[in-house]
Design a protein around this motif. Structure first.
Motif, PDB file in Angstrom:
ATOM      1  N   VAL A 598       0.854  -1.181   0.000  1.00  0.00           N
ATOM      2  CA  VAL A 598       0.000   0.000   0.000  1.00  0.00           C
ATOM      3  C   VAL A 598       0.895   1.239   0.000  1.00  0.00           C
ATOM      4  O   VAL A 598       1.797   1.355   0.828  1.00  0.00           O
ATOM      5  CB  VAL A 598      -0.914   0.005   1.235  1.00  0.00           C
ATOM      6  N   PRO A 599       0.679   2.195  -0.915  1.00  0.00           N
ATOM      7  CA  PRO A 599       1.557   3.371  -0.949  1.00  0.00           C
ATOM      8  C   PRO A 599       1.381   4.254   0.282  1.00  0.00           C
ATOM      9  O   PRO A 599       0.316   4.294   0.896  1.00  0.00           O
ATOM     10  CB  PRO A 599       1.100   4.119  -2.207  1.00  0.00           C
ATOM     11  N   TYR A 600       2.451   4.949   0.637  1.00  0.00           N
ATOM     12  CA  TYR A 600       2.351   6.142   1.469  1.00  0.00           C
ATOM     13  C   TYR A 600       2.223   7.285   0.461  1.00  0.00           C
ATOM     14  O   TYR A 600       3.192   7.596  -0.240  1.00  0.00           O
ATOM     15  CB  TYR A 600       3.590   6.304   2.341  1.00  0.00           C
ATOM     16  N   PRO A 601       1.053   7.890   0.324  1.00  0.00           N
ATOM     17  CA  PRO A 601       0.788   8.692  -0.879  1.00  0.00           C
ATOM     18  C   PRO A 601       1.611   9.958  -1.017  1.00  0.00           C
ATOM     19  O   PRO A 601       1.655  10.525  -2.109  1.00  0.00           O
ATOM     20  CB  PRO A 601      -0.706   9.013  -0.755  1.00  0.00           C
ATOM     21  N   ALA A 602       2.264  10.411   0.062  1.00  0.00           N
ATOM     22  CA  ALA A 602       3.097  11.612  -0.041  1.00  0.00           C
ATOM     23  C   ALA A 602       4.579  11.266  -0.134  1.00  0.00           C
ATOM     24  O   ALA A 602       5.428  12.152  -0.009  1.00  0.00           O
ATOM     25  CB  ALA A 602       2.850  12.522   1.162  1.00  0.00           C
ATOM     26  N   ALA A 603       4.915  10.000  -0.369  1.00  0.00           N
ATOM     27  CA  ALA A 603       6.312   9.576  -0.403  1.00  0.00           C
ATOM     28  C   ALA A 603       7.027  10.107  -1.635  1.00  0.00           C
ATOM     29  O   ALA A 603       6.476  10.107  -2.745  1.00  0.00           O
ATOM     30  CB  ALA A 603       6.402   8.055  -0.382  1.00  0.00           C
ATOM     31  N   CYS A 604       8.260  10.539  -1.452  1.00  0.00           N
ATOM     32  CA  CYS A 604       9.084  10.993  -2.569  1.00  0.00           C
ATOM     33  C   CYS A 604       9.490   9.805  -3.447  1.00  0.00           C
ATOM     34  O   CYS A 604       9.624   8.684  -2.964  1.00  0.00           O
ATOM     35  CB  CYS A 604      10.339  11.678  -2.053  1.00  0.00           C
ATOM     36  N   ARG A 605       9.683  10.079  -4.719  1.00  0.00           N
ATOM     37  CA  ARG A 605      10.221   9.090  -5.639  1.00  0.00           C
ATOM     38  C   ARG A 605      10.653   9.790  -6.917  1.00  0.00           C
ATOM     39  O   ARG A 605       9.964  10.705  -7.381  1.00  0.00           O
ATOM     40  CB  ARG A 605       9.185   8.005  -5.945  1.00  0.00           C
ATOM     41  N   PRO A 606      11.795   9.409  -7.482  1.00  0.00           N
ATOM     42  CA  PRO A 606      12.743   8.463  -6.892  1.00  0.00           C
ATOM     43  C   PRO A 606      13.467   9.082  -5.702  1.00  0.00           C
ATOM     44  O   PRO A 606      13.588  10.302  -5.607  1.00  0.00           O
ATOM     45  CB  PRO A 606      13.721   8.191  -8.037  1.00  0.00           C
ATOM     46  N   GLN A 607      13.918   8.214  -4.816  1.00  0.00           N
ATOM     47  CA  GLN A 607      14.659   8.600  -3.620  1.00  0.00           C
ATOM     48  C   GLN A 607      15.997   7.881  -3.672  1.00  0.00           C
ATOM     49  O   GLN A 607      16.057   6.683  -3.932  1.00  0.00           O
ATOM     50  CB  GLN A 607      13.881   8.192  -2.364  1.00  0.00           C
ATOM     51  N   ALA A 608      17.085   8.600  -3.448  1.00  0.00           N
ATOM     52  CA  ALA A 608      18.415   8.040  -3.686  1.00  0.00           C
ATOM     53  C   ALA A 608      18.682   6.807  -2.832  1.00  0.00           C
ATOM     54  O   ALA A 608      19.142   5.778  -3.342  1.00  0.00           O
ATOM     55  CB  ALA A 608      19.487   9.097  -3.439  1.00  0.00           C
ATOM     56  N   TRP A 609      18.400   6.892  -1.523  1.00  0.00           N
ATOM     57  CA  TRP A 609      18.775   5.732  -0.715  1.00  0.00           C
ATOM     58  C   TRP A 609      17.808   4.562  -0.924  1.00  0.00           C
ATOM     59  O   TRP A 609      18.192   3.407  -0.731  1.00  0.00           O
ATOM     60  CB  TRP A 609      18.969   6.090   0.747  1.00  0.00           C
ATOM     61  N   SER A 610      16.575   4.834  -1.370  1.00  0.00           N
ATOM     62  CA  SER A 610      15.689   3.736  -1.744  1.00  0.00           C
ATOM     63  C   SER A 610      16.202   3.042  -3.003  1.00  0.00           C
ATOM     64  O   SER A 610      16.165   1.814  -3.114  1.00  0.00           O
ATOM     65  CB  SER A 610      14.267   4.240  -1.979  1.00  0.00           C
ATOM     66  N   ALA A 611      16.655   3.825  -3.979  1.00  0.00           N
ATOM     67  CA  ALA A 611      17.226   3.237  -5.183  1.00  0.00           C
ATOM     68  C   ALA A 611      18.495   2.454  -4.863  1.00  0.00           C
ATOM     69  O   ALA A 611      18.700   1.339  -5.362  1.00  0.00           O
ATOM     70  CB  ALA A 611      17.510   4.328  -6.212  1.00  0.00           C
ATOM     71  N   ALA A 612      19.353   3.017  -4.014  1.00  0.00           N
ATOM     72  CA  ALA A 612      20.610   2.348  -3.673  1.00  0.00           C
ATOM     73  C   ALA A 612      20.382   1.026  -2.955  1.00  0.00           C
ATOM     74  O   ALA A 612      21.256   0.146  -2.975  1.00  0.00           O
ATOM     75  CB  ALA A 612      21.458   3.278  -2.815  1.00  0.00           C
ATOM     76  N   ALA A 613      19.217   0.863  -2.336  1.00  0.00           N
ATOM     77  CA  ALA A 613      18.904  -0.401  -1.660  1.00  0.00           C
ATOM     78  C   ALA A 613      18.964  -1.581  -2.612  1.00  0.00           C
ATOM     79  O   ALA A 613      19.260  -2.712  -2.208  1.00  0.00           O
ATOM     80  CB  ALA A 613      17.528  -0.322  -1.010  1.00  0.00           C
ATOM     81  N   ALA A 614      18.692  -1.345  -3.898  1.00  0.00           N
ATOM     82  CA  ALA A 614      18.733  -2.435  -4.871  1.00  0.00           C
ATOM     83  C   ALA A 614      20.112  -3.060  -4.960  1.00  0.00           C
ATOM     84  O   ALA A 614      20.247  -4.266  -5.201  1.00  0.00           O
ATOM     85  CB  ALA A 614      18.303  -1.917  -6.243  1.00  0.00           C
TER      86      ALA A 614
END
Length: 622
Positions: A598-614
């Protein structure tokens, strides 16, 4: 009388973005710009254009296709059935390609027909200049900025944009600009027109960075993991920034839309998590932050000698609803300084040459001195924080919202606050910093090791709590030195730092992968058994991808491979649910609530550290 709706932070989860930092363009999924509060064309911390309204005389635009093959590019298709014949198959369409590059946005419009006769088409664009500061957009506000048009350039103060639209008639009125093309499309053919804006803001303190020549794609046998890694590396490339005085050194902007600038903690963690894919980014991030390292004691900016900054802006950042007013160069972060040392040690292990390490020796010594001497603001014996200004960040760890540090009964902790993970960062910084000093033949290593050993014992005696969920480190110590007893994801940051012994690490990993902390799509920020838990709370029950990835990172270093693989698999499942662009955070709802997160509807994207998690998850799942 109908009451005026309150100004709220814009929602982002269903919007389309094209970007190349520091430029970004937000629209709805059909490409329309203007119907939602986040929409617009931005450069740096300013929204230059609020709305772009496209119309075709005699026909509605009916969207049938939208894709974004790269962060910088989107492809859109609309039917023009008002210009078509009466047969079932649609024969007239509008294809659009939009491209964002640093300081420029371009859109090509191509009218295509399969009819046997020529089709006259009138295309019209309405552009509404805005020049709203990003902080006003984030607060749900509007702009009253004045602007002028000289026939080519729209100006407002230090910001401007130039408009290019070949073969079009361009006019202006007080509400905006009108761009109009009158074309005729030959039978079974197409005609293309284009327009673009060049964006400028003389107050901007960041600039686009050149592409990395050292970044590599993480290897993955799983097709899903390969797709996530590909999308993540493209997003990281789109988030690269530099500072104008040293354009050779890049860093990752924290994320879109609000954080297209340098953040100490975020840029460090993004570079650290992505280290295996791009080691050069770690070295350049270290140098950027070292140049801005604190040199004086200044409560107004939270600066102190040796301290690494929190964020850099072109002006004061004001969030009135939160009572926050931050100076352009703000140091209110308790964890960036020891994390800088940890990243330096990681970069050296990954091959940073000794001469580059030695060049950073003064910054290393200053950061270590702040960590072991000045980080204890209250005399508690642990690194802690308190906002001395009354308008800075109340919480200065990565969970920096006002309600993020709370007891199991939901009561908010009072500061000064000493966070558990910050003690772990400090322990790792001291021990690995000592090793770096030893390697360089520099004195001071033994003092650091003695300090770290003492911290480790005091942490074990003070932070551990026992509740109905088990025994674990508290999230923090409060102003009275009491252990704040919530079970949180913060304990994942302790794993792999050396602060805990092997049995303690296994116990923490077991709790993180247990029912109350594991959502099925990553680790919750707060246990679902806590009174304050809410799956859509920013830091009180949601799942942050980077937060779970930090736990994976630590588990791998501690040999907890199966646990690391389990969490990484959950993040991969989440990535699939978000079409492989994982947002800043998502809801802590478990898989039982649906097949997708389920989204958090105000979440930023893309986000650097979320991408780096890959990158870390690719290592765990290799």
């Amino acid at each position: 009388m109908t009451p005026t709706p309150p100004a709220l932070q814009p929602l982002l989860d269903d919007a389309l973005i094209v970007l190349q930092a520091p430029t970004q363009v937000w629209s709805d999924a059909t490409g329309r710009i203007g119907s939602a509060p986040i929409h617009g064309i931005y450069h740096g911390d300013l929204r230059h254009i609020r709305a772009v309204e496209l119309s075709v005389d005699g026909s509605d635009l009916e969207s049938i296709g939208c894709s974004s093959p790269t962060p910088q590019r989107a492809l859109l298709t609309d039917l023009l059935r008002g210009l078509d014949d009466e047969t079932a198959d649609p024969k007239v369409r509008l294809d659009r390609e939009r491209v964002a590059t640093a300081g420029r946005f371009e859109e090509r419009l191509r009218v295509v027909t399969h009819l046997d006769h020529a089709v006259p088409v009138a295309l019209e664009l309405r552009l509404r200049p805005d020049f709203a500061p990003m902080q006003a957009v984030k607060a749900g506000g509007t702009s009253d900025a004045q602007w002028t048009w000289d026939g080519h350039v729209v100006r407002s103060g230090e910001a401007s944009f130039s408009l290019t639209a070949e073969d079009a008639d361009v006019s202006a009125d007080p509400d905006g600009l009108t761009v109009r093309w009158e074309i005729t499309v030959p039978p079974r053919s197409s005609v293309e027109v284009s327009w673009s804006v060049g964006l400028d803001d003389r107050t901007l303190v960041v600039a686009a960075a050149p592409a990395s020549s050292s970044a590599t794609q993480p290897t993955a046998d799983d097709p899903r993991l390969a797709r996530w890694a590909t999308r993540a590396m493209a997003d990281l490339a789109a988030l690269r920034l530099t500072l104008p005085d040293h354009p050779e050194d890049a860093f990752y902007a924290a994320g879109a839309p609000w954080f297209f600038t340098l953040f100490g903690r975020d840029s460090i963690w993004a570079a650290r998590l992505a280290l295996a894919a791009d080691p050069s980014m770690a070295a350049s991030t270290l140098r950027v932050l070292a140049r801005l390292q604190g040199t004086v004691t200044d409560p107004a900016t939270a600066q102190a000698p040796g301290k690494i900054l929190h964020e850099l802006r072109s002006g004061v950042l004001s969030l009135p609803k939160e009572g926050v007013h931050l100076p352009p160069l703000y140091y209110g972060t308790v964890d960036a300084t020891p994390l800088w040392v940890c990243l330096l040690a990681d970069a050296h292990d990954a091959g940073m040459p000794e001469h580059e390490l030695r060049d950073l020796l003064p910054a290393l010594r200053a950061a270590l001195e702040w960590t072991v001497v000045h980080g204890d603001a209250s005399g508690s014996g642990f690194i802690d924080y308190v906002d001395e200004t009354g308008h800075g960040l109340a919480n200065q760890g990565w969970k920096d919202s006002g309600d993020s540090i709370q007891w199991r009964d939901g009561t908010l902790a009072e500061g000064p606050i000493a966070l558990s993970e910050v003690q772990a960062y400090a322990y790792e910084a001291a021990t690995r910093g000592a090793a770096l000093l030893d390697e360089l033949g520099e004195p001071g290593g033994e003092r650091l090791r003695t300090w770290a050993a003492d911290l480790r014992e005091r942490f074990r005696a003070t932070f551990w709590v026992s509740t109905g969920e088990g025994r674990y480190p508290a999230v923090a110590l409060d102003a009275q030195g009491s252990a704040v007893d919530s079970l949180t994801s913060n304990i994942g940051h302790l794993i792999g730092t050396g602060l805990l012994d092997a049995d303690e690490e296994r116990a923490c990993a077991a709790l993180l992968t247990g029912a109350t902390m594991s959502s099925g799509f990553g680790i919750r920020t707060l246990s679902s058994d806590a009174q304050g838990y809410w799956p859509l709370s920013y830091h009180g029950g949601s799942v942050w991808t980077h937060d779970s990835a930090v736990a994976v990172h630590g588990m791998l270093r501690s040999g907890l491979v199966e646990e690391a693989r389990g969490v990484a698999t959950q993040l991969l499942d989440a990535a699939e649910g978000f079409d492989y662009r994982v947002p800043e955070l998502h809801s802590g709802n478990g898989k039982i609530d649906g097949v997708r997160p389920v989204p958090y509807p105000a979440a930023c994207r893309p986000q650097a550290w979320s991408a780096a998690a890959a990158v870390v998850c690719a290592a765990a799942l290799a």
